[in-house]
Every structure is written in C-alpha cells, then in structure tokens.
Motif scaffolding. Structure first.
Motif: not given
Length: 554
Positions: A445-457
């Motif tokens: 959730p925090v990675l998505l909130d950071d707009k870091d989709v690649d890291a979240a994936w």
C-alpha cells in the motif's frame, strides 16, 4: 421567506424531505384552516400532528411531533400538509376569512355570557377534559397556598404508574406521560408568580429529583422529558431570583446537584448562572465545596467538570491544568488538552513542554492520540525544528505501521529534505515486519501511495500477496504493466466462472472490463473478442450474467 408556495416548502425542507413529502399527500387527514395557521394529522410510521404557520414573523414555518420534526426540522409531513393546502389554494382565502369570523363570533358570545354561565361552561369542559381538570386543580392549590396539595399533585403528575406496562413507559405512551409531566413546570412558575417563590424552590428541586428517577423507566427517544428537565431548571432559577434564599445553602445544593446526587443530566444546571443570587458569600462556598469534592475524587468526571468550569470562569489557568494533570490519560490526550489550554493563555513554551511530555509518557506509542502527534509536529515545524518533527513521525510510524503514519512521515521528511533515507528505513521496517509475521506483500500500500508501481509489483512477486491485494495492484498497474495486469485478471476470473450468484457476476464482469482495457493497451482486441465469445458460450445459461455483460457492452 414569506408565503405558502412549493418553492418555499422545498427551501425549508430540503430536496430530500420535499421529495419524500410528495408520497404522503394521501396520508393527510383532518385538515383545519385557521386565520394564519393550518393543522392536520399525517399518517406515517404513526399518526403525527402537524401545524403550518402561514404568517409568522419569519414567514412560513411549521411544527410536527414526529421525531425528525421535534428536532426542529421542517419534515416531510409538513411538506405533505403544505402541498395538500396548495392543491386547494383557491379556497384558502375563503377558509381563512371563515376562521376569522368564527373566532370573532366565539369571542363575542363568550363576552356576552354572565359569570354563572361562564362557570357552567367551564365546569362542563372540566367534566369532559381530564387534563384540563388536572391543570386547574393544580392552579387552585397553588392559588390558595396549599403546599401539601401542590406537592401531592406534582408527585401524581410525575408518577409513571398509569402509563407503564411492566414498570416501563414505552414510546407509544411516552408522549402522553410527557404532556402530563410538563404541567409541573407551569405549577412551579405559578407559585413564583403568586409570591410563593420559596415554596417554588423546594418543589422545583423535588420535581427534578422525581423526574430524574422517572426517566430511567421511560422511552424518551423524542427528548420531551429532557426539555421538561431544562424548563424545571429555568423555573428553579427564576424562583431563586425572586426568593433570594440563603446563599450558602443554595451553593451547597448546586454543588450536590452538579455532582449528580440525584440528577442524571436532565436538569442541566450551570451553577454560574446563579452568581447574581449567590453573591460573594455564596460563590465562596460554591468554590470551596467544589474544591473539597474534587480533592476527594480527582478522577470523577462531574468533579473535574465543575472545577474546570469554575476555574475557567475565574481565568485561573493553573487550576484548570491542575485538574487535568491529576488524571492524565495513558494515550496522551489529556496532555494535549493541557497544551491547548496553555496556548490559549499564550504560554506556548509550557504548552510545548506538556506535548513533549505526553509523547514520552504514553505507555504504547501505537495507541497515542494522533492529534497529540500532529500538534507536536506542527509546533516543531513552526519553530523550524524539522529534524525533531521527522523523529516524532518516524517513531510514530515505527509503532503503528499504517499508511496514514507513512504519509505523515513522508510529508515531514520531504519538508526536512531527507525523504530518500527515511523511506528506505520505513520500507525496511515493513519488510522485517512481514517476514516476522509471515505475511506477504510487505509495503504494498505505501509503495502504491508513493506511485512506485514497479517496486510494489516486485514486492508482491517476491513475498506473495492475497487475491484482493493482487487485484488492487493490477488496477493501479495496468496502465504501465498491461500484460502483467492481464495475467492477474485472467487468473482471478477463472474460478468465478464456476460459481453462481449476482455478487459473483458483478465481480466477474468487473474483471472482464479490466481484461478488455489491458487488451486495448496491448493492441490485442481480437484476442479479447475470442475470449468473450468463448465465455458467453460457456456461461450462456446464466441469464443475469448475460444481462450484466450486455449492459456493460461486453
């Protein structure tokens, strides 16, 4: 606002109540038109009595005894009555004129009656109207100074017995009980007005006690008994101003009342309203009694409230702080209250000290009042102590591990120009936490909130994620990773094709929309057409699913 019009009804009621009122037109009955008012009954959940005032000081107004109307709102029942009157608007002037003539005729007839004729008429009404008889009996007892009779009558009026079933007054009977109990206020006011204010004080205090006992056994959902309690408090104050009782004795009674000797909040009396009656001697006893009560129970809500009220009225900030400091909450909330009191007194350094102390003394930082954290960080930011604000946010995030705490840490760290380092530390905490608890998708959730989709994936792929988490990730990632998102949608859709139910069909159609969007981004619309055709063929017997797919253009 003036006049009875649809536009004015809608303005007073609001669009929602106006629309609902349209459905109650057929529920209006017993319409009576007077000169400037209209009354009727409207049948809703129960039968409600409704009155429109056509020519009041503020223009159109109304009252209804439904729960919503009793809160002072212009309800749907008033709308229904207004619309019913407007439907016959041509006859309204004639009806109002007739009402004026009837009132004039009645007044003329009564004025022409002799004393004996008026008494006969009144006795006839007393025989037919039990409530009127009781009101007049009470007035008669008050007029002749028969305190014992008045006291006995008040006890009868506040007795729930005639209205109770199995010891409790249900909502359907509570209104009648409240109407009867309300007569007590008039009786006490009449005593004061007739020069017997001392007796009125005694009876008002007794009535407040009896009402407090009665309310425990009455469904007072409409708040009628609460209003009677407030009216009794006003009647008591009026009587005290007229009689000027012993100020010290009154002060002790007020403290006992405020501390809940018998009151449950119905008769909400502010002792400071009696300052003009108490004078200096009475106020001194009031303060002394309040202090003694607080010292005997420093954690009692009533004792604290009374002490705080008196201290604030006297501008004694130190006493206010002492009251709060004697009962500090473990989550730091009381420290925040003290800090704000000191801010109001322009003692900002002391306020900051109390806020910092609140953070230090909180037993579990994960349970700290977040408003205290926000307050302290705001104060640090105002003072240019950005590193201290970051430290507080870092500790708070470390204790809570929530998205909100992460966002607040990010904001503070960006202001201090140290976000990259803080972000790395925060994600490391989340990673360690996930490993310790054997939970997947650390930091998603925090990675998505950071707009870091690649890291979240990447995090989801490495540590795993629940289906709902994968769906959230696919929804946010499909613009940048349509092929990956497509794989997720197809995997989640497959088991749903073997299930039935409208909820399942809604989920399946939602996934199909995601699948279609991914194919469009990949330029493979032909593959989607083949997929949908095969799906329709396999699921053709599920009519609700087919209907939903048709509605969504699938």
């Amino acid at each position: 606002m003036r006049g009875l019009t649809e536009a004015n009804l809608k303005t007073l009621a609001g669009a929602r109540s106006f629309e609902r009122g349209l459905g109650y037109l057929d529920a209006v009955s017993g319409v009576e038109v007077g000169d400037g008012w209209v009354t009727a009954s409207v049948h809703g959940t129960e039968r409600y009595e409704v009155e429109l005032t056509l020519d009041g000081p503020g223009g159109l107004a109304g009252e209804c005894d439904c729960p919503y109307g009793l809160e002072g709102n212009f309800c749907k029942h008033l709308v229904a009555l207004g619309l019913a009157v407007l439907a016959q608007r041509e006859s309204l002037p004639r009806q109002r004129k007739a009402a004026r003539e009837r009132a004039r005729d009645l007044d003329g007839w009564l004025s022409a009656l002799s004393k004996d004729e008026l008494l006969a008429l009144l006795r006839e009404q007393i025989g037919d109207d039990r409530q009127l008889r009781r009101r007049l009996e009470l007035r008669a007892a008050s007029a002749r100074g028969d305190l014992a009779a008045v006291r006995s009558r008040i006890r009868e009026l506040l007795d729930i017995g005639p209205f109770a079933q199995y010891g409790y007054v249900e909502y359907a009977d509570a209104r009648a009980y409240a109407d009867q109990a309300g007569q007590v206020v008039s009786a006490i006011g009449a005593l004061t007005g007739s020069g017997r204010a001392v007796d009125a004080i005694t009876l008002a205090q007794e009535a407040m006690r009896l009402l407090a006992e009665a309310v425990e056994s009455v469904d007072d959902s409409d708040g009628r008994l609460g209003q009677i309690g407030a009216d009794l408090a006003d009647a008591h104050l009026d009587a005290c101003r007229a009689a000027r009782p012993d100020p010290e004795e009154l002060a002790r009674w007020l403290v006992g009342h405020a501390l809940g000797d018998f009151d449950d909040g119905l008769s909400d009396i502010d002792p400071l309203d009696y300052e003009d009656v108490l004078g200096e001697a009475g106020m001194a006893v009031l303060r002394k009694s309040a202090v003694e009560a607080w010292r005997g129970n420093r954690r009692g809500w009533a004792e604290k409230h009374l002490m705080e009220r008196l201290a604030k009225a006297g501008g004694d900030v130190d006493t206010v702080i002492a009251v709060h400091a004697a009962d500090l909450s473990p989550n730091g909330h009381t420290h925040l209250v003290i800090a704000r009191e000191l801010d109001t007194a322009r003692r900002s350094d002391e306020a900051l000290h109390w806020a910092e102390r609140g953070i230090r003394e909180t037993r579990e930082l994960s349970a700290v009042d977040t408003a205290l954290v926000d307050y302290l960080c705001e104060r640090y930011a105002q003072a240019g102590r950005l590193a201290d604000a970051v430290a507080v946010r870092r500790d708070h995030f470390g204790a809570r591990r929530t998205l909100a705490a992460y966002q607040q840490l990010r904001g503070a760290a960006r202001a201090a120009d140290c976000w990259p380092a803080e972000r790395g530390g925060a994600l490391a905490l989340l990673r360690a936490d996930a490993q310790r608890r054997q939970q997947g998708w650390y930091g998603g959730p925090v990675l998505l909130d950071d707009k870091d989709v690649d890291a979240a994936w990447q995090a989801a792929a490495q540590t795993g994620a629940h289906d709902r988490q994968w769906l959230t990730l696919a929804d946010q990632a499909r613009a940048a990773r349509p092929a990956d998102a497509l794989g997720v949608y197809l995997r989640l859709a497959e088991p749903l094709t073997k299930q039935t139910g409208n909820t399942v069909y809604e989920q399946l159609v939602g996934l199909q929309l995601g699948i279609r969007d991914c194919h469009r981004r990949l330029g493979t619309e032909d593959e989607f057409a083949v997929y949908v055709t095969a799906l329709r063929a396999a699921q053709r017997r599920k009519r609700n699913l087919m209907r939903l797919m048709d509605e969504r253009g699938l």
